[in-house]
Motif scaffolding. Structure first.
Motif, PDB file in Angstrom:
ATOM      1  N   LEU A  95       1.890  -8.193   1.511  1.00  0.00           N
ATOM      2  CA  LEU A  95       1.156  -6.927   1.585  1.00  0.00           C
ATOM      3  C   LEU A  95       1.445  -6.197   2.894  1.00  0.00           C
ATOM      4  O   LEU A  95       1.508  -6.818   3.962  1.00  0.00           O
ATOM      5  N   ALA A  96       1.589  -4.878   2.791  1.00  0.00           N
ATOM      6  CA  ALA A  96       1.721  -4.027   3.975  1.00  0.00           C
ATOM      7  C   ALA A  96       0.848  -2.795   3.752  1.00  0.00           C
ATOM      8  O   ALA A  96       0.618  -2.375   2.617  1.00  0.00           O
ATOM      9  N   LEU A  97       0.376  -2.226   4.843  1.00  0.00           N
ATOM     10  CA  LEU A  97      -0.601  -1.145   4.807  1.00  0.00           C
ATOM     11  C   LEU A  97      -0.059   0.093   5.503  1.00  0.00           C
ATOM     12  O   LEU A  97       0.417   0.019   6.634  1.00  0.00           O
ATOM     13  N   ARG A  98      -0.151   1.236   4.820  1.00  0.00           N
ATOM     14  CA  ARG A  98       0.208   2.529   5.412  1.00  0.00           C
ATOM     15  C   ARG A  98      -1.046   3.092   6.100  1.00  0.00           C
ATOM     16  O   ARG A  98      -2.165   2.740   5.765  1.00  0.00           O
ATOM     17  N   ARG A  99      -0.876   3.980   7.048  1.00  0.00           N
ATOM     18  CA  ARG A  99      -2.007   4.554   7.798  1.00  0.00           C
ATOM     19  C   ARG A  99      -3.023   5.262   6.922  1.00  0.00           C
ATOM     20  O   ARG A  99      -4.189   5.361   7.274  1.00  0.00           O
ATOM     21  N   ASP A 100      -2.617   5.754   5.752  1.00  0.00           N
ATOM     22  CA  ASP A 100      -3.555   6.441   4.859  1.00  0.00           C
ATOM     23  C   ASP A 100      -4.342   5.470   3.976  1.00  0.00           C
ATOM     24  O   ASP A 100      -5.111   5.897   3.124  1.00  0.00           O
ATOM     25  N   GLY A 101      -4.161   4.165   4.174  1.00  0.00           N
ATOM     26  CA  GLY A 101      -4.886   3.167   3.400  1.00  0.00           C
ATOM     27  C   GLY A 101      -4.158   2.672   2.161  1.00  0.00           C
ATOM     28  O   GLY A 101      -4.657   1.829   1.433  1.00  0.00           O
ATOM     29  N   THR A 102      -2.951   3.191   1.928  1.00  0.00           N
ATOM     30  CA  THR A 102      -2.146   2.757   0.789  1.00  0.00           C
ATOM     31  C   THR A 102      -1.595   1.357   1.051  1.00  0.00           C
ATOM     32  O   THR A 102      -1.121   1.064   2.140  1.00  0.00           O
ATOM     33  N   LEU A 103      -1.657   0.500   0.038  1.00  0.00           N
ATOM     34  CA  LEU A 103      -1.069  -0.842   0.088  1.00  0.00           C
ATOM     35  C   LEU A 103       0.192  -0.861  -0.755  1.00  0.00           C
ATOM     36  O   LEU A 103       0.232  -0.264  -1.833  1.00  0.00           O
ATOM     37  N   GLU A 104       1.199  -1.556  -0.288  1.00  0.00           N
ATOM     38  CA  GLU A 104       2.387  -1.837  -1.097  1.00  0.00           C
ATOM     39  C   GLU A 104       2.860  -3.223  -0.745  1.00  0.00           C
ATOM     40  O   GLU A 104       2.503  -3.784   0.281  1.00  0.00           O
ATOM     41  N   GLY A 105       3.674  -3.770  -1.623  1.00  0.00           N
ATOM     42  CA  GLY A 105       4.207  -5.099  -1.387  1.00  0.00           C
ATOM     43  C   GLY A 105       4.845  -5.654  -2.635  1.00  0.00           C
ATOM     44  O   GLY A 105       5.222  -4.922  -3.543  1.00  0.00           O
ATOM     45  N   VAL A 106       4.947  -6.981  -2.664  1.00  0.00           N
ATOM     46  CA  VAL A 106       5.607  -7.689  -3.754  1.00  0.00           C
ATOM     47  C   VAL A 106       4.777  -8.904  -4.132  1.00  0.00           C
ATOM     48  O   VAL A 106       4.269  -9.615  -3.263  1.00  0.00           O
ATOM     49  N   ALA A 107       4.654  -9.145  -5.441  1.00  0.00           N
ATOM     50  CA  ALA A 107       4.079 -10.384  -5.959  1.00  0.00           C
ATOM     51  C   ALA A 107       5.236 -11.225  -6.485  1.00  0.00           C
ATOM     52  O   ALA A 107       6.164 -10.695  -7.108  1.00  0.00           O
ATOM     53  N   TYR A 108       5.195 -12.527  -6.229  1.00  0.00           N
ATOM     54  CA  TYR A 108       6.298 -13.414  -6.600  1.00  0.00           C
ATOM     55  C   TYR A 108       5.756 -14.717  -7.158  1.00  0.00           C
ATOM     56  O   TYR A 108       4.964 -15.400  -6.511  1.00  0.00           O
ATOM     57  N   ALA A 109       6.185 -15.050  -8.373  1.00  0.00           N
ATOM     58  CA  ALA A 109       5.841 -16.337  -8.993  1.00  0.00           C
ATOM     59  C   ALA A 109       7.018 -17.277  -8.762  1.00  0.00           C
ATOM     60  O   ALA A 109       8.081 -17.136  -9.386  1.00  0.00           O
ATOM     61  N   LYS A 110       6.863 -18.218  -7.861  1.00  0.00           N
ATOM     62  CA  LYS A 110       7.951 -19.115  -7.479  1.00  0.00           C
ATOM     63  C   LYS A 110       8.397 -19.996  -8.652  1.00  0.00           C
ATOM     64  O   LYS A 110       9.580 -20.261  -8.823  1.00  0.00           O
ATOM     65  N   ALA A 111       7.463 -20.425  -9.482  1.00  0.00           N
ATOM     66  CA  ALA A 111       7.786 -21.314 -10.604  1.00  0.00           C
ATOM     67  C   ALA A 111       8.751 -20.664 -11.594  1.00  0.00           C
ATOM     68  O   ALA A 111       9.613 -21.339 -12.164  1.00  0.00           O
ATOM     69  N   THR A 112       8.642 -19.357 -11.796  1.00  0.00           N
ATOM     70  CA  THR A 112       9.498 -18.652 -12.747  1.00  0.00           C
ATOM     71  C   THR A 112      10.539 -17.779 -12.059  1.00  0.00           C
ATOM     72  O   THR A 112      11.388 -17.196 -12.729  1.00  0.00           O
ATOM     73  N   ASP A 113      10.459 -17.660 -10.736  1.00  0.00           N
ATOM     74  CA  ASP A 113      11.340 -16.821  -9.945  1.00  0.00           C
ATOM     75  C   ASP A 113      11.274 -15.361 -10.379  1.00  0.00           C
ATOM     76  O   ASP A 113      12.254 -14.635 -10.342  1.00  0.00           O
TER      77      ASP A 113
END
Length: 196
Positions: A114-132
């Motif tokens: 997770l990363a946060l922009r100054r306006d409160g927006t969140l972005e990032g990546v979700a990753y399931a290691k078991a299924t890649d």
């Protein structure tokens, strides 16, 4: 499935080569594995700093921090990272960290960056290691509740929420509303970057 590139080192250059299109900001302080404490997050957003044990809205306790120079946390962080390993903000994004999310009674975990922009927006990546498998995520932090809300692009019917206290303290509960409306509480733990 995205292949098995970088499965043992998620969010590395090798991992991104196998997960084309995964969200990434190369200019984050501390890289994608960096993290920030609650005072830094509130100052980054231009909100009041408040006691993390207080459940009231942040503006109820202390004065507003209007600039980096007015914040002892941000001004110190811009000079050098604090000794506790917390990272300073860089550019438009502040890293919140990489977290392992574990559902109750299922044993599998999902990694979330997770990363946060100054306006409160969140972005990032979700990753399931078991299924890649990976999917980008988007969301926002609600100022009134001091809670982060996000959804994973691959399944917009599942909603995640966590207090900033959880995302800045390293571990705690994450509320999940599943596609069928069932509500669960998952466990979140901030991860350290794997060694080279």
């Amino acid at each position: 499935m995205n292949g098995r590139h970088g499965v043992d080192r998620p969010f590395s250059n090798e991992w991104y080569a196998g997960h084309v299109g995964a969200w990434r900001n190369s200019y984050l302080a501390g890289g994608l594995w960096g993290w920030a404490g609650l005072d830094t997050v509130n100052s980054w957003l231009g909100w009041n700093t408040y006691d993390i044990n207080n459940t009231a809205a942040p503006e109820s306790n202390q004065s507003i921090v209007t600039s980096v120079g007015a914040s002892p946390v941000l001004s110190a962080n811009y000079a050098e990272p604090p000794a506790n390993g917390e990272n300073a903000p860089a550019g438009d994004w502040l890293p919140l960290g990489v977290f392992a999310l574990e559902a109750p009674n299922e044993g599998g975990e999902q990694l979330v960056q997770l990363a946060l922009r100054r306006d409160g927006t969140l972005e990032g990546v979700a990753y399931a290691k078991a299924t890649d498998e990976s999917s980008n995520l988007t969301g926002e932090v609600d100022r009134e509740t001091n809670t982060a809300y996000w959804k994973v692009d691959a399944n917009q019917k599942v909603a995640f929420s966590a207090p900033l206290k959880t995302l800045t303290s390293g571990e705690g509960p994450v509320d999940v509303t599943l596609a069928d409306g069932e509500k669960q509480t998952w466990t979140s733990s901030r991860l350290k970057q794997p060694a080279e």
